[in-house]
Design a protein around this motif. Structure first.
Motif, PDB file in Angstrom:
ATOM      1  N   ASN A   1     -17.354   6.958  16.699  1.00 61.25           N
ATOM      2  CA  ASN A   1     -16.463   7.466  17.617  1.00 61.25           C
ATOM      3  C   ASN A   1     -15.334   8.373  17.197  1.00 61.25           C
ATOM      4  O   ASN A   1     -14.310   8.302  17.588  1.00 61.25           O
ATOM      5  CB  ASN A   1     -16.129   6.470  19.001  1.00 61.25           C
ATOM      6  N   GLY A   2     -15.352   8.987  16.096  1.00 61.21           N
ATOM      7  CA  GLY A   2     -14.370   9.913  15.371  1.00 61.21           C
ATOM      8  C   GLY A   2     -13.291   8.999  14.753  1.00 61.21           C
ATOM      9  O   GLY A   2     -12.394   9.466  14.541  1.00 61.21           O
ATOM     10  N   VAL A   3     -13.627   7.635  14.424  1.00 69.66           N
ATOM     11  CA  VAL A   3     -12.882   6.878  13.826  1.00 69.66           C
ATOM     12  C   VAL A   3     -13.405   6.237  12.307  1.00 69.66           C
ATOM     13  O   VAL A   3     -14.692   5.942  12.569  1.00 69.66           O
ATOM     14  CB  VAL A   3     -12.222   5.614  14.621  1.00 69.66           C
ATOM     15  N   LEU A   4     -12.744   6.625  11.352  1.00 67.82           N
ATOM     16  CA  LEU A   4     -13.202   6.163   9.835  1.00 67.82           C
ATOM     17  C   LEU A   4     -12.612   4.867   9.834  1.00 67.82           C
ATOM     18  O   LEU A   4     -11.204   4.891   9.769  1.00 67.82           O
ATOM     19  CB  LEU A   4     -12.977   7.404   8.951  1.00 67.82           C
ATOM     20  N   CYS A   5     -13.176   3.738   9.434  1.00 66.87           N
ATOM     21  CA  CYS A   5     -12.920   2.465   8.755  1.00 66.87           C
ATOM     22  C   CYS A   5     -13.482   2.106   7.452  1.00 66.87           C
ATOM     23  O   CYS A   5     -14.683   2.283   7.422  1.00 66.87           O
ATOM     24  CB  CYS A   5     -12.897   1.425   9.946  1.00 66.87           C
ATOM     25  N   ILE A   6     -12.192   1.890   6.552  1.00 65.26           N
ATOM     26  CA  ILE A   6     -12.923   1.423   5.268  1.00 65.26           C
ATOM     27  C   ILE A   6     -12.208   0.012   5.048  1.00 65.26           C
ATOM     28  O   ILE A   6     -11.337  -0.083   5.345  1.00 65.26           O
ATOM     29  CB  ILE A   6     -12.212   2.364   4.200  1.00 65.26           C
ATOM     30  N   GLU A   7     -13.233  -0.940   4.692  1.00 66.25           N
ATOM     31  CA  GLU A   7     -12.813  -2.307   4.303  1.00 66.25           C
ATOM     32  C   GLU A   7     -13.128  -2.559   2.733  1.00 66.25           C
ATOM     33  O   GLU A   7     -14.121  -2.123   2.203  1.00 66.25           O
ATOM     34  CB  GLU A   7     -13.591  -3.300   5.096  1.00 66.25           C
ATOM     35  N   ILE A   8     -11.740  -2.869   2.354  1.00 63.86           N
ATOM     36  CA  ILE A   8     -11.896  -3.008   0.677  1.00 63.86           C
ATOM     37  C   ILE A   8     -11.502  -4.442   0.677  1.00 63.86           C
ATOM     38  O   ILE A   8     -10.593  -5.011   0.825  1.00 63.86           O
ATOM     39  CB  ILE A   8     -10.656  -2.358   0.023  1.00 63.86           C
ATOM     40  N   GLY A   9     -12.609  -5.099  -0.252  1.00 67.61           N
ATOM     41  CA  GLY A   9     -12.302  -6.524  -0.361  1.00 67.61           C
ATOM     42  C   GLY A   9     -11.120  -7.023  -1.390  1.00 67.61           C
ATOM     43  O   GLY A   9     -10.947  -6.189  -2.123  1.00 67.61           O
ATOM     44  N   ARG A  10     -10.727  -8.027  -1.323  1.00 72.75           N
ATOM     45  CA  ARG A  10      -9.772  -8.331  -2.328  1.00 72.75           C
ATOM     46  C   ARG A  10     -10.227  -9.508  -3.125  1.00 72.75           C
ATOM     47  O   ARG A  10     -11.145 -10.598  -2.676  1.00 72.75           O
ATOM     48  CB  ARG A  10      -8.449  -9.206  -1.483  1.00 72.75           C
ATOM     49  N   LYS A  11      -9.762  -9.652  -4.299  1.00 77.63           N
ATOM     50  CA  LYS A  11     -10.184 -10.709  -5.498  1.00 77.63           C
ATOM     51  C   LYS A  11      -9.539 -11.929  -5.148  1.00 77.63           C
ATOM     52  O   LYS A  11      -8.595 -12.026  -4.571  1.00 77.63           O
ATOM     53  CB  LYS A  11      -9.522 -10.190  -6.733  1.00 77.63           C
ATOM     54  N   GLU A  12      -9.996 -12.956  -5.265  1.00 80.23           N
ATOM     55  CA  GLU A  12      -9.613 -14.338  -5.178  1.00 80.23           C
ATOM     56  C   GLU A  12      -8.350 -14.256  -6.075  1.00 80.23           C
ATOM     57  O   GLU A  12      -8.537 -14.013  -7.027  1.00 80.23           O
ATOM     58  CB  GLU A  12     -10.656 -15.448  -5.438  1.00 80.23           C
ATOM     59  N   GLU A  13      -7.331 -15.041  -5.475  1.00 75.27           N
ATOM     60  CA  GLU A  13      -6.121 -15.363  -6.466  1.00 75.27           C
ATOM     61  C   GLU A  13      -6.465 -16.424  -7.410  1.00 75.27           C
ATOM     62  O   GLU A  13      -7.219 -17.051  -7.347  1.00 75.27           O
ATOM     63  CB  GLU A  13      -5.018 -15.598  -5.548  1.00 75.27           C
TER      64      GLU A  13
ATOM     65  N   LEU B   1       0.849  -1.167   0.090  1.00 75.57           N
ATOM     66  CA  LEU B   1       0.063  -0.098   0.021  1.00 75.57           C
ATOM     67  C   LEU B   1       0.912   1.253   0.017  1.00 75.57           C
ATOM     68  O   LEU B   1       1.634   1.476   0.884  1.00 75.57           O
ATOM     69  CB  LEU B   1      -1.008  -0.109   1.168  1.00 75.57           C
ATOM     70  N   SER B   2       0.810   2.086  -1.102  1.00 69.40           N
ATOM     71  CA  SER B   2       1.618   3.332  -1.418  1.00 69.40           C
ATOM     72  C   SER B   2       0.830   4.621  -0.378  1.00 69.40           C
ATOM     73  O   SER B   2      -0.172   4.673  -1.169  1.00 69.40           O
ATOM     74  CB  SER B   2       2.131   3.489  -2.545  1.00 69.40           C
ATOM     75  N   LEU B   3       1.492   5.064   0.297  1.00 70.76           N
ATOM     76  CA  LEU B   3       1.056   6.600   0.651  1.00 70.76           C
ATOM     77  C   LEU B   3       1.533   7.391   0.113  1.00 70.76           C
ATOM     78  O   LEU B   3       2.909   7.901   0.262  1.00 70.76           O
ATOM     79  CB  LEU B   3       1.303   6.609   2.393  1.00 70.76           C
ATOM     80  N   LEU B   4       0.866   7.882  -1.219  1.00 68.30           N
ATOM     81  CA  LEU B   4       1.364   9.146  -1.776  1.00 68.30           C
ATOM     82  C   LEU B   4       1.637  10.408  -1.206  1.00 68.30           C
ATOM     83  O   LEU B   4       2.771  11.232  -1.554  1.00 68.30           O
ATOM     84  CB  LEU B   4       0.444   9.127  -3.023  1.00 68.30           C
ATOM     85  N   ASP B   5       0.919  10.782  -0.263  1.00 72.37           N
ATOM     86  CA  ASP B   5       1.139  12.136   0.137  1.00 72.37           C
ATOM     87  C   ASP B   5       1.984  11.933   1.577  1.00 72.37           C
ATOM     88  O   ASP B   5       1.864  13.140   1.964  1.00 72.37           O
ATOM     89  CB  ASP B   5      -0.496  12.770   0.610  1.00 72.37           C
TER      90      ASP B   5
ATOM     91  N   ASP C   1      -8.816 -11.911   3.119  1.00 75.00           N
ATOM     92  CA  ASP C   1      -9.993 -11.613   2.204  1.00 75.00           C
ATOM     93  C   ASP C   1     -10.222  -9.876   1.952  1.00 75.00           C
ATOM     94  O   ASP C   1     -10.975  -9.591   1.054  1.00 75.00           O
ATOM     95  CB  ASP C   1     -11.227 -12.010   2.514  1.00 75.00           C
ATOM     96  N   SER C   2      -9.405  -9.070   2.615  1.00 73.74           N
ATOM     97  CA  SER C   2      -9.689  -7.552   2.445  1.00 73.74           C
ATOM     98  C   SER C   2      -8.432  -6.954   2.830  1.00 73.74           C
ATOM     99  O   SER C   2      -7.553  -7.421   3.885  1.00 73.74           O
ATOM    100  CB  SER C   2     -10.790  -7.201   3.174  1.00 73.74           C
ATOM    101  N   TYR C   3      -8.545  -5.453   2.819  1.00 75.79           N
ATOM    102  CA  TYR C   3      -7.496  -4.543   3.231  1.00 75.79           C
ATOM    103  C   TYR C   3      -8.530  -3.692   4.331  1.00 75.79           C
ATOM    104  O   TYR C   3      -9.550  -3.317   3.792  1.00 75.79           O
ATOM    105  CB  TYR C   3      -6.918  -3.772   2.441  1.00 75.79           C
ATOM    106  N   VAL C   4      -8.146  -3.276   5.450  1.00 73.37           N
ATOM    107  CA  VAL C   4      -8.757  -2.403   6.380  1.00 73.37           C
ATOM    108  C   VAL C   4      -8.017  -1.299   6.707  1.00 73.37           C
ATOM    109  O   VAL C   4      -6.716  -1.361   7.072  1.00 73.37           O
ATOM    110  CB  VAL C   4      -9.271  -2.958   7.520  1.00 73.37           C
TER     111      VAL C   4
END
Length: 140
Positions: free
Chosen positions: A117-129, A4-8, A37-40
């Motif tokens: 509670n002031g925390v944003l969580c994003i879950e991004i599913g992963r494709k099956e290999e 995961l590349s943090l561009l900024d 199965d995902s990135y959080v």
């Protein structure tokens, strides 16, 4: 290189200049977890609500941004006027923009976001290999 590349992290909005100390201080911190199965991705956003934040995903680039304008201070010419002695919490504009280049194995149709509670969580599913496939040879 991390998946995961943090561009900024190092560059400002124009991609060439270092961000100001103020912007670096106000950039929300992020934790990223890779699961089977995902990135959080979780970001602390104290004082914000889900209405203050915009999330977009395009071409494997996730952007989280907020441009919230707060109330202008009232100017009063009275001698009893309030004067800030210490002001570490900004009163003008609290804005940020974080951009993340995601790995190629994300599934853009499986993205969820929640704010609690002031925390944003994003879950991004992963494709099956892709599994190895044996190909049968047919005699000619």
């Amino acid at each position: 290189m991390n998946e995961l590349s943090l561009l900024d992290s190092l560059f400002g909005n124009d991609g060439f200049t270092f961000p100001s100390v103020r912007n670096a201080y106000m950039t929300p911190k992020v934790d990223v977890l890779q699961k089977k199965d995902s990135y959080v991705l979780c970001m602390d956003l104290p004082g914000k609500t889900e209405n203050d934040v915009e999330i977009t995903l395009k071409n494997d680039v996730l952007t989280i941004a907020s441009a919230e304008k707060t109330k202008e201070e009232k100017k009063d010419d009275n001698a009893d006027r309030e004067i800030w002695l210490v002001r570490e919490r900004t009163a003008a504009t609290t804005q940020f923009r974080r951009t993340f280049t995601l790995p190629k194995d994300i599934n853009p149709s499986k993205v969820t976001a929640n704010f609690k509670n002031g925390v944003l969580c994003i879950e991004i599913g992963r494709k099956e290999e892709a599994q190895e496939q044996k190909i049968k040879i047919i005699a000619a």
